[in-house]
Enzyme design. Structure first.
Site, short mmCIF file in Angstrom:
data_model
loop_
_atom_site.label_atom_id
_atom_site.label_comp_id
_atom_site.label_asym_id
_atom_site.label_seq_id
_atom_site.Cartn_x
_atom_site.Cartn_y
_atom_site.Cartn_z
N LYS A 1 3.85 -28.63 45.63
CA LYS A 1 3.46 -27.89 46.83
C LYS A 1 2.04 -27.41 46.60
CE LYS A 1 4.14 -23.74 49.52
NZ LYS A 1 4.72 -22.37 49.54
N ALA B 1 6.24 -20.33 55.30
CA ALA B 1 5.61 -19.01 55.31
C ALA B 1 5.73 -18.32 56.66
CB ALA B 1 4.12 -19.07 54.92
N GLY B 2 5.97 -17.01 56.60
CA GLY B 2 5.94 -16.17 57.78
C GLY B 2 7.27 -15.93 58.46
N ASN C 1 10.84 -17.28 51.29
CA ASN C 1 11.07 -16.55 50.05
C ASN C 1 11.25 -15.07 50.33
OD1 ASN C 1 9.54 -16.71 46.73
ND2 ASN C 1 11.13 -15.39 47.47
N THR C 2 10.19 -14.42 50.84
CA THR C 2 10.18 -12.97 50.97
C THR C 2 11.32 -12.46 51.85
OG1 THR C 2 7.77 -13.05 50.77
CG2 THR C 2 8.74 -10.99 51.53
#
Length: 254
Positions: free
Chosen positions: A93, A181-182, A203-204
């Site tokens: 990645k 992401a996001g 992830n987050t």
């Protein structure tokens, strides 16, 4: 499921391995999600040492190393070489960060690094924006997967530019596309899959949830629902109301 460099995954979920409160919580989240791919930062692996690497191996998923935190072509390429040696995979990645606050990719560095790595036999998953010209340059460089952001990393804002993402899907029908992401809510995952994206990477939103395993399960179900909805060919929205009950044969009272 679409294949990624010849590999067909059982799940549209890809999950990161950072920020979890404990190794046990990380393992539980992966089990609940059914994710087939784990993204691993070389820096993160080095910090956990042998124990962390053993945990990742026990997950039984494919490893997608990333060049997280790299801000130059040289740094990203060097990190990719180290990751290939350590994880024994051509997958990478590719992140080349260009803006410190938004963590937006550097488009020029990203294309240059992608070209170098593709020429060296890497199978590159570039973290990019929804820009059509940039996507075209990445495909020309040899990338056979694109990973556009939904919103800046870690924000949880969802899909900031649905028009741009739909345009990207329409212009690259044969390229696997992953929203990376996001994403902050399972509904964001469903929306992405309804658009026809092939997978999501997050992830987050899972790692920082009060119950990561439960949130991972919710994202997995939402992604599956969106995938099924896209395959079912949803109705097009319309401006005018349309009765769902036929009026033919209806009794009219005078």
């Amino acid at each position: 499921m679409r294949s990624f460099y010849g590999i067909t995954l059982d799940s549209p979920m890809m999950l990161g391995t950072a920020q979890y409160p404990s190794p046990a919580v990380l393992a539980a989240a992966f089990q609940a999600s059914g994710a087939g791919v784990a993204t691993v930062s070389l820096r993160r692996e080095a910090g956990g040492g042998h124990d962390f690497w053993a945990l990742i191996q026990d997950l039984g998923v494919r490893i997608l190393p990333n060049t997280a935190g790299c801000h130059s072509v040289k740094e990203a390429v060097t990190t990719a070489h180290m990751a290939r040696e350590l994880f024994d995979t051509p997958w990478i990645k590719l992140e080349v960060i260009g803006h410190t606050d938004s963590l937006q990719p550097d488009p020029f560095g990203l294309v240059e690094a992608a070209r170098v790595l593709c020429d060296e036999g890497f199978q590159v998953f570039p973290y990019t924006t929804e820009d059509l010209v940039l996507a075209d340059r990445l495909v020309e460089a040899g990338c056979r997967v694109l990973m556009p952001w939904g919103a800046p990393i870690g924000t949880g804002l969802g899909l900031n530019n649905p028009y741009g993402l739909r345009s990207l899907r329409a212009n690259f029908p044969d390229i696997p596309l992953v929203i990376d992401a996001g994403l902050g809510l399972p509904s964001h995952a469903a929306q992405a899959m309804e658009m026809g994206f092939d997978a999501i990477l997050l992830n987050t939103a899972v790692a920082k949830a009060g119950d990561p395993a439960q949130m991972a399960r919710a994202f997995a179900r939402a992604a599956e629902a969106g995938q099924l909805a896209h395959a079912a060919n949803p109705m097009e929205p319309r401006d005018m109301a349309a009765p769902s009950t036929p009026v033919l044969g209806k009794a009219w009272l005078s």
